[in-house]
Scaffold this motif. Sequence first.
Motif, PDB file in Angstrom:
ATOM      1  N   ILE A 462       4.173 -37.212  78.831  1.00 21.33           N
ATOM      2  CA  ILE A 462       5.429 -36.906  78.531  1.00 21.33           C
ATOM      3  C   ILE A 462       5.614 -38.178  77.842  1.00 21.33           C
ATOM      4  CG2 ILE A 462       8.065 -36.404  78.883  1.00 21.33           C
ATOM      5  CD1 ILE A 462       7.251 -34.947  81.199  1.00 21.33           C
ATOM      6  N   PHE A 463       6.146 -38.138  76.333  1.00 22.61           N
ATOM      7  CA  PHE A 463       6.518 -39.100  75.476  1.00 22.61           C
ATOM      8  C   PHE A 463       7.959 -39.023  75.378  1.00 22.61           C
ATOM      9  CE2 PHE A 463       2.302 -38.072  74.212  1.00 22.61           C
ATOM     10  CZ  PHE A 463       1.665 -39.018  74.242  1.00 22.61           C
ATOM     11  N   VAL A 464       8.617 -40.348  75.639  1.00 23.50           N
ATOM     12  CA  VAL A 464      10.041 -40.347  75.653  1.00 23.50           C
ATOM     13  C   VAL A 464      10.566 -41.303  74.452  1.00 23.50           C
ATOM     14  CG1 VAL A 464      11.963 -41.041  76.983  1.00 23.50           C
ATOM     15  CG2 VAL A 464       9.993 -40.147  78.195  1.00 23.50           C
ATOM     16  N   ASP A 465      11.319 -40.765  73.741  1.00 18.11           N
ATOM     17  CA  ASP A 465      12.004 -41.531  72.649  1.00 18.11           C
ATOM     18  C   ASP A 465      13.283 -42.429  73.150  1.00 18.11           C
ATOM     19  OD1 ASP A 465      13.065 -42.505  70.436  1.00 18.11           O
ATOM     20  OD2 ASP A 465      13.327 -40.854  69.182  1.00 18.11           O
ATOM     21  N   LEU A 466      13.098 -43.608  73.510  1.00 21.99           N
ATOM     22  CA  LEU A 466      13.960 -44.495  74.039  1.00 21.99           C
ATOM     23  C   LEU A 466      15.385 -44.539  73.240  1.00 21.99           C
ATOM     24  CD1 LEU A 466      11.913 -46.997  76.142  1.00 21.99           C
ATOM     25  CD2 LEU A 466      13.199 -45.105  76.927  1.00 21.99           C
ATOM     26  N   GLY A 467      14.776 -44.380  71.767  1.00 20.20           N
ATOM     27  CA  GLY A 467      16.001 -44.700  70.827  1.00 20.20           C
ATOM     28  C   GLY A 467      17.023 -43.412  70.863  1.00 20.20           C
ATOM     29  N   ALA A 468      16.681 -42.501  71.386  1.00 25.43           N
ATOM     30  CA  ALA A 468      17.749 -41.321  71.355  1.00 25.43           C
ATOM     31  C   ALA A 468      18.016 -40.786  73.018  1.00 25.43           C
ATOM     32  CB  ALA A 468      17.058 -40.041  70.654  1.00 25.43           C
ATOM     33  N   LEU A 469      17.508 -41.634  73.772  1.00 18.74           N
ATOM     34  CA  LEU A 469      17.546 -41.275  75.268  1.00 18.74           C
ATOM     35  C   LEU A 469      18.817 -41.173  75.821  1.00 18.74           C
ATOM     36  CD1 LEU A 469      15.728 -40.844  77.755  1.00 18.74           C
ATOM     37  CD2 LEU A 469      15.849 -43.165  78.471  1.00 18.74           C
ATOM     38  N   GLN A 470      19.884 -42.012  75.144  1.00 20.43           N
ATOM     39  CA  GLN A 470      21.026 -41.924  75.820  1.00 20.43           C
ATOM     40  C   GLN A 470      21.963 -40.547  75.321  1.00 20.43           C
ATOM     41  OE1 GLN A 470      23.378 -45.377  74.726  1.00 20.43           O
ATOM     42  NE2 GLN A 470      22.361 -46.764  75.923  1.00 20.43           N
ATOM     43  N   THR A 471      21.313 -39.936  74.687  1.00 17.37           N
ATOM     44  CA  THR A 471      22.031 -38.472  74.277  1.00 17.37           C
ATOM     45  C   THR A 471      21.488 -37.613  75.682  1.00 17.37           C
ATOM     46  OG1 THR A 471      19.958 -37.694  73.274  1.00 17.37           O
ATOM     47  CG2 THR A 471      21.332 -38.609  71.843  1.00 17.37           C
ATOM     48  N   PHE A 472      20.771 -37.895  76.625  1.00 16.04           N
ATOM     49  CA  PHE A 472      20.537 -37.326  77.671  1.00 16.04           C
ATOM     50  C   PHE A 472      21.367 -37.709  78.938  1.00 16.04           C
ATOM     51  CE2 PHE A 472      16.435 -34.933  77.396  1.00 16.04           C
ATOM     52  CZ  PHE A 472      16.541 -34.259  76.168  1.00 16.04           C
ATOM     53  N   ARG A 473      21.534 -36.956  79.891  1.00 21.10           N
ATOM     54  CA  ARG A 473      22.153 -37.112  81.189  1.00 21.10           C
ATOM     55  C   ARG A 473      20.880 -37.773  82.181  1.00 21.10           C
ATOM     56  NH1 ARG A 473      25.699 -33.386  84.894  1.00 21.10           N
ATOM     57  NH2 ARG A 473      26.042 -34.732  86.602  1.00 21.10           N
ATOM     58  N   ARG A 474      20.000 -36.861  82.297  1.00 21.81           N
ATOM     59  CA  ARG A 474      18.919 -36.911  83.316  1.00 21.81           C
ATOM     60  C   ARG A 474      17.536 -35.707  82.995  1.00 21.81           C
ATOM     61  NH1 ARG A 474      20.707 -33.319  88.339  1.00 21.81           N
ATOM     62  NH2 ARG A 474      21.226 -31.288  87.428  1.00 21.81           N
ATOM     63  N   PHE A 475      16.473 -36.095  83.514  1.00 27.27           N
ATOM     64  CA  PHE A 475      15.537 -35.433  83.461  1.00 27.27           C
ATOM     65  C   PHE A 475      14.740 -35.541  84.751  1.00 27.27           C
ATOM     66  CE2 PHE A 475      14.096 -39.122  81.032  1.00 27.27           C
ATOM     67  CZ  PHE A 475      12.714 -39.251  81.314  1.00 27.27           C
ATOM     68  N   PHE A 476      14.027 -34.522  85.227  1.00 25.84           N
ATOM     69  CA  PHE A 476      13.109 -34.596  86.385  1.00 25.84           C
ATOM     70  C   PHE A 476      11.892 -33.994  86.124  1.00 25.84           C
ATOM     71  CE2 PHE A 476      17.350 -34.836  88.388  1.00 25.84           C
ATOM     72  CZ  PHE A 476      17.132 -34.858  89.525  1.00 25.84           C
ATOM     73  N   VAL A 477      11.003 -34.784  86.346  1.00 24.40           N
ATOM     74  CA  VAL A 477       9.525 -34.431  86.227  1.00 24.40           C
ATOM     75  C   VAL A 477       8.691 -33.905  87.362  1.00 24.40           C
ATOM     76  CG1 VAL A 477       7.092 -35.548  85.697  1.00 24.40           C
ATOM     77  CG2 VAL A 477       9.373 -36.261  84.646  1.00 24.40           C
TER      78      VAL A 477
END
Length: 568
Positions: A462-477
């Motif tokens: 899973i590739f995560v864009d850290l520049g837009a990560l603050q639009t998220f609250r959480r994610f579970f893998v």
Amino acid sequence: MTVVLPRGGNVLLAGEAPGIERVDIGLGWSDGPGPAAVEVDGFVVLGSGVLGSGAPGSGGATSPQVLLAHQVPNPTERAGASPPPRLPVGDAEKLVVTLAAVPAEVSQVQFGAAIYDAAGRGQTFRSVRHAYVRVRNHADNVEIARYSLDSETGLETAMIFGEIYRHPRGWKFRAIGQGYVDGLAGLAGPDGRDIATVHPGRVAAFLTRASPARTRRNVAAHLHPPRTEPHRSPPVIRPSSPPRPQPPHVPPAERDPAVTRPPAPPAGSAPSTGPVPSTGSAPPAGPAPPAGPAPPAGPAPPAGPAPPAGPAPLTPVPAATRSLLDLGGPDEAVLVTVARATATRALARRPPIRDGYGEHSSRHKQRMEHVAALDDDHPATTWTEEKRGSTAMTVTLRWTPLKTRTGLPRPSNIHLGCLWQANDGAAGLMQDLGDTVSAPGPAAPRQVLRLGRRDELEGQTIFVDLGALQTFRRFFVFAYGLHAAPEWPLLRPALTVDARTGEQLTIRLGDAPAGARICVVASFHIVRDDVIIRRENDFLRGAQADAGARYGWSLDWSPGGETLRDVP
């Protein structure tokens, strides 16, 4: 084709490379970041041998016979050559074994690595990453087998990677992955046997080295590393007699408070002949004190109004208010005063509490620590922006490839998925099943999460864009099987989180209960500028809908509970 071995797996060398005579053993690892460099040395253990100082043919357990890998002779290396710098990639140690020349008394040759002075430096294999051992045919340089390993508990300071051993059908190679918490001394076992060192010249006939020597250490240095004295401030040389450092206007007899003061002069007597201070005026005359010596401790009775700024009167200074520059003997009251003053200054300099937690909170400690793996004892950590960077990070699920009884690859039923929740209330599922491979979805202006293609050897990422990560609250893998439970014990899956800064975190799955189809491996929580990563290790017998319900996702699931009813 290279045979990728699981822990305990073995391969017949002649079966993979008919007519093989010499094998190349490559040991590799990379040192993780930390406050101090991790110095790792490869080593070789001869089993059931008589080349060292151990007693041959004793009939019982013989002492392990060890030498460091860089002690093995290298025919091409000039004697006394300076150790070259450690290369960041490739084999750290390359050893060549001539199979037919191995003495009959030696039934196995093991290869591993140990951290130098691990106890003194407080280091373990948590900081040693990407460790592996590989075997190649020396004649054509074709890789026969490879085994990648990680520490099981994180407390290991020495590990045996693998071994070649005699078998009725011929020489075999086995992946071991055995760790020891007390370094090379752990090879002696619980019975307290001594470790026998092997002279390098005794193995030259069948074991040589192709890599350059990186250090000049030996086994004894690992067993008994030199202890350096901790840094201590130079002792303070106290003068045996006055004068002591004091302002120049204080007479010598008054420089040491321990010196007994003469009796106070009677009223009207001649003043002292000491120097007259240049500033301030003399205290006005007051009633004469009673005759006799002054009390040994405590202030003298006041002689009148408090004097203006100037030299202190002859009254001894109480110990609790003694100057911090006083070089007199230690005094408990002085130490208490100094401690209180230091604490007061520290509180004044302490930065304000940021982000709602103080410097003694558990989250503050998580932000400051460096953790290479999450387990039952250490289930969570915090990645600050400084740790993870601000560009991208990856979350990769890897597993041990499966093979048939004949050694051919066979597919494994394990996949990677993700439940996500954004700050605006949007939520969803990301997985191959149902072809939902991005979040918040293909119609979003910017993808924050994207699921990569699955590969039996490389895993799934899973590739995560850290520049837009603050639009998220959480994610579970989570890891899951398609319509059936994966073969968890054979696959031995592990989740690896990597950042562009070089920060890496490994999360291993525990023992799965029978029939478990899904495992929620880890959760990622975005709190201000931090990413809190937690090991969940939660196995379920149900489907994705059950995992979502357990962790608070309210989604519209299909009848089977594996996919969403409406995919955006």
